[in-house]
Design an enzyme around this catalytic site. Sequence first.
Site, PDB file in Angstrom:
ATOM      1  N   SER A 106       8.302   7.615 -43.179  1.00 19.97           N
ATOM      2  CA  SER A 106       8.877   6.403 -43.756  1.00 19.97           C
ATOM      3  C   SER A 106       8.232   6.081 -45.100  1.00 19.97           C
ATOM      4  O   SER A 106       8.218   6.915 -45.991  1.00 19.97           O
ATOM      5  CB  SER A 106       8.751   5.263 -42.746  1.00 19.97           C
ATOM      6  OG  SER A 106       9.510   4.170 -43.172  1.00 19.97           O
ATOM      7  N   ASP A 248      13.561   3.048 -49.203  1.00 19.40           N
ATOM      8  CA  ASP A 248      12.302   3.750 -48.927  1.00 19.40           C
ATOM      9  C   ASP A 248      12.648   5.232 -48.676  1.00 19.40           C
ATOM     10  O   ASP A 248      13.833   5.606 -48.704  1.00 19.40           O
ATOM     11  CB  ASP A 248      11.535   3.059 -47.777  1.00 19.40           C
ATOM     12  CG  ASP A 248      12.132   3.304 -46.407  1.00 19.40           C
ATOM     13  OD1 ASP A 248      13.357   3.556 -46.329  1.00 19.40           O
ATOM     14  OD2 ASP A 248      11.388   3.251 -45.415  1.00 19.40           O
ATOM     15  N   ASP A 250      13.023   7.310 -46.239  1.00 17.68           N
ATOM     16  CA  ASP A 250      14.003   7.730 -45.226  1.00 17.68           C
ATOM     17  C   ASP A 250      15.196   6.776 -45.182  1.00 17.68           C
ATOM     18  O   ASP A 250      16.055   6.884 -44.302  1.00 17.68           O
ATOM     19  CB  ASP A 250      13.364   7.872 -43.840  1.00 17.68           C
ATOM     20  CG  ASP A 250      12.809   6.566 -43.297  1.00 17.68           C
ATOM     21  OD1 ASP A 250      12.263   5.777 -44.081  1.00 17.68           O
ATOM     22  OD2 ASP A 250      12.928   6.329 -42.083  1.00 17.68           O
ATOM     23  N   ASP A 252      15.921   3.720 -44.453  1.00 19.96           N
ATOM     24  CA  ASP A 252      16.305   2.701 -43.469  1.00 19.96           C
ATOM     25  C   ASP A 252      16.049   1.295 -44.008  1.00 19.96           C
ATOM     26  O   ASP A 252      16.609   0.332 -43.520  1.00 19.96           O
ATOM     27  CB  ASP A 252      15.641   2.920 -42.094  1.00 19.96           C
ATOM     28  CG  ASP A 252      14.128   2.972 -42.143  1.00 19.96           C
ATOM     29  OD1 ASP A 252      13.547   2.979 -43.258  1.00 19.96           O
ATOM     30  OD2 ASP A 252      13.510   3.000 -41.068  1.00 19.96           O
TER      31      ASP A 252
END
Length: 459
Positions: A106, A248, A250, A252
């Site tokens: 993340s 960010d 990834d 999400d």
Amino acid sequence: MAEQLIISVSGMRGIIGENLTASIAVEYGSAFGTFLKEKPDGKKERLSVCIGRDSRPSGEMLQSAVIEGLCATGIDVVDLGIVTTPCVGVMLRELACAGGVIITASHNPIAYNGIKLLLENGVAPPAPEAEKIKRCFLEKNLALADSSHCGRVTCSDQTDATHIDKVLAIVDKEAIAAKGFKVVLDSVNGAGGRVTKKLLAELGCEVTAINDEPTGLFAHGPEPTAANLTGLCDAVKAEEADIGFAQDPDADRLAIVDEHGTYIGEEYTLALAAKYIFSKRTGIAATNLSTSRMIDDLAEKAGGQVIRTAVGEANVAATMFEHDCIIGGEGNGGVIDLRVGPVRDSLVGIALVLQLMAETGKTISRLADEIGGYYMSKDKFPARQDQAKQILESAKEAFAEAKLETTDGCRFDFDDGWLHLRASNTEPVMRIIVEAKDRPTAQKYIDQVTAIRTKTLAH
Ligand code: MG
């Protein structure tokens, strides 16, 4: 002391080449495969898992290792390549997989990577299930397949198209396209750039993309906070854009920059998405105890309701399923709409915010002004588990007048604000989140907690 490998409900996270190695990833993959096969509903002849990764250079190594571990237990694997975390949530349900894996750390720095697990409903395993997987891994209790039953690997290149179709289905594509919004997108060279540019093109936006190469070499700090997004703010001003979006690595989480090039804060992402949803439907929203009151105000105006959960995406998603929520998410810029999937999804956030702008004809700064008016402070301080416990006990005495919620640490609700104090699950710190009608009121509560801390730590 070297940092410990972290194994939690959302999977495993560590430092590549130190505590997170290929051999550990193989065994963790096999542990997940063993768990899926031994689930009461896992007795089908063949089970499959889809796997994707963010753009970190270590992702390919880690993904290969997890695939190896899964195949060794007889699980078939669908390799999605470099995709966002919400994309994996969408594809595992689309392909009727028994689970999903995302190779991502993340918003953590590039030295880190992680293995995030999802069950067949698209949500991270609940604590008891996560514990079973952890035990399989630590005790090396792995159900390996014989030579004729090893898993096979296939690839899918349908991820972007499938995800975009689901997102477009929840908005009025033509209405947004008619506005011809000018958008600047900052994907921090993570996994979000490719699919998000395609979505914005479908929505008729004129897009300037920065940091959109999936190299995993983060152009700035990977967390979408104000300090890390000065480049995006400048680009929005230079392009005279209507809005700036930051993801960010990834993808999400989503942060928004207004048309003046001002970062409006991640708390506004969910609130703006909820503003649109509540303008169309009445129902229940779910969010964690640390998220701004803005969503409560919006729900109240619409005759709706907000359910608060413990911090963590899986807790929010489980509540959303249970209560058939129309919107949910977390104050860190994570928006969940179950019509797309139970995973925080920056593409959902983007589509809903653009729809809100298109329908109201208002600028993003004005829309944010309409729902704001609170001051919020998020901070953390060092505290061991025993100290954290004492601090919570003292806080309960000090704030005895407040409405108390103890699902996750202590949340105190006052007439003029609220305070959430909780111990971190992963590091020896306590988090303190305060929201109040103005800064001096918030400071009053922060100062009271500081006094409690000083007294507790002096003993
Ligand atoms: Mg993330």
